[in-house]
Design a protein around this motif. Structure first.
Motif, short mmCIF file in Angstrom:
data_model
loop_
_atom_site.label_atom_id
_atom_site.label_comp_id
_atom_site.label_asym_id
_atom_site.label_seq_id
_atom_site.Cartn_x
_atom_site.Cartn_y
_atom_site.Cartn_z
N LEU A 1 0.82 -1.21 0.00
CA LEU A 1 0.00 0.00 0.00
C LEU A 1 0.86 1.26 0.00
O LEU A 1 0.53 2.25 -0.68
N ALA A 2 1.95 1.25 0.77
CA ALA A 2 2.84 2.41 0.80
C ALA A 2 3.47 2.64 -0.57
O ALA A 2 3.57 3.78 -1.05
N THR A 3 3.90 1.53 -1.23
CA THR A 3 4.49 1.67 -2.56
C THR A 3 3.47 2.21 -3.56
O THR A 3 3.77 3.08 -4.39
N ALA A 4 2.24 1.70 -3.49
CA ALA A 4 1.19 2.17 -4.40
C ALA A 4 0.86 3.64 -4.14
O ALA A 4 0.63 4.42 -5.07
N GLY A 5 0.85 4.03 -2.85
CA GLY A 5 0.57 5.42 -2.53
C GLY A 5 1.64 6.36 -3.03
O GLY A 5 1.33 7.43 -3.59
N VAL A 6 2.89 5.98 -2.86
CA VAL A 6 3.99 6.82 -3.35
C VAL A 6 3.95 6.92 -4.86
O VAL A 6 4.17 8.00 -5.46
N HIS A 7 3.66 5.80 -5.53
CA HIS A 7 3.59 5.82 -7.00
C HIS A 7 2.44 6.71 -7.48
O HIS A 7 2.59 7.47 -8.44
N THR A 8 1.28 6.61 -6.81
CA THR A 8 0.14 7.44 -7.19
C THR A 8 0.44 8.92 -6.98
O THR A 8 0.11 9.77 -7.83
#
Length: 311
Positions: free
Chosen positions: A18-25
């Motif tokens: 989730l953290a990786t997806a949030g940073v990417h978004t």
């Protein structure tokens, strides 16, 4: 125990995903925003905002009555300044005029120069506001022509005003954009146009607003009224230009005479060093200087008043 370890590992992995997806978004959204701003600014559709200074002073100043008055005046001038920036710049100008007058003339002239600088700051706002009103008045014939063509084509007055806001340049485009936004959020045409007349007061605009409001209320033929108004506004525009040209010499005199008095003071202090200090050292000398400055100010006011002819 094994179940707790597996649950901990699973929760950790889920958090990392989730953290990786949030940073990417976030990164992709920021990149898209920067690309959009760059594309629109390159085509000059929106201006790039600048970094505001003295934000703390601006926040505190807006809570006061003086700050609200300054904000209203700045809004009428169209200047890209916040009340805090204008207030700080004004204080810097007041202090600078005080120091320059005290060093070049005499210490007695420091507070007088500071008071003149304070008056000049607000006079500058009034001058900018008047310039904006003049530019808006010059655009009124074109505005009236656009509204007449749009209404003749079958568009409603609200749509005609929005179309005029897109076609006209500043300041008419910006002001009509405010009117269109006010109409979009549910304000009546009377209130939106009345607010426009309050921001930029002029006889020509009052006539145009009255024509639009009465035609909207009665449902009469607005096209013929706007056609006749366009011709009248063109004639008034030419008349105002001729009057301004005829009075340009009088207006220049109003500024040249006080400037000559200041130059004479500097010339006298240069010819006899310390003369102004000796003159202002006594009460009689200070009274004479104040009386002379008052007469210069009265002359400036009277000349400007005589040169102000309403057309």
């Amino acid at each position: 125990m094994d179940n707790l370890a597996q649950l901990t590992i699973g929760a950790t992995l889920l958090f990392c995903v989730l953290a990786t997806a949030g940073v990417h978004t976030y990164a992709s959204g920021k990149a898209q925003r920067e690309a959009l701003v760059h594309r629109l600014s390159s085509t000059q559709q929106i201006p790039l905002g600048r970094r505001r200074r003295f934000t703390g002073v601006d926040r505190r100043l807006k809570r006061t009555g003086v700050g609200k008055k300054i904000e209203n005046r700045l809004a009428a001038t169209g200047l890209d300044l916040t009340p805090g920036e204008f207030f700080v710049y004004m204080l810097a100008a007041v202090a600078g005029f005080w120091l320059v007058a005290s060093s070049l003339l005499a210490a007695f002239f420091g507070p007088i120069a500071a008071a003149i600088a304070l008056w000049a700051a607000f006079a500058f706002l009034n001058w900018q506001r008047q310039k904006r009103i003049e530019r808006f008045i010059n655009q009124l014939p074109e505005l009236s022509r656009i509204l007449a063509n749009a209404t003749q084509a079958g568009l409603a007055l609200r749509m005609a005003l929005a179309m005029a806001a897109e076609e006209l340049e500043e300041p008419a485009g910006e002001e009509l954009g405010k009117v269109a936004n006010a109409l979009a959020v549910g304000q009546s045409i009377d209130d939106a146009l009345g607010a426009l007349a309050e921001r930029l007061p002029s006889r020509e605009l009052v006539v145009l607003v009255t024509t639009l409001v009465l035609s909207n209320r009665s449902g009469g033929t607005i096209v013929s009224s706007l056609r006749n108004l366009t011709i009248t506004l063109e004639e008034r525009k030419e008349t105002r230009r001729e009057v301004r040209t005829q009075l340009s010499q009088v207006t220049a005199t109003a500024y040249i005479v006080p400037a000559m008095g200041l130059l004479m003071l500097m010339f006298m202090d240069n010819m006899w060093p310390g003369a102004l200090d000796k003159i202002t050292a006594s009460g009689l000398g200070q009274a004479v200087v104040l009386m002379s400055l008052g007469l210069y100010g009265l002359g400036f006011f009277l000349v400007r008043r005589l040169a102000k002819i309403e057309v």
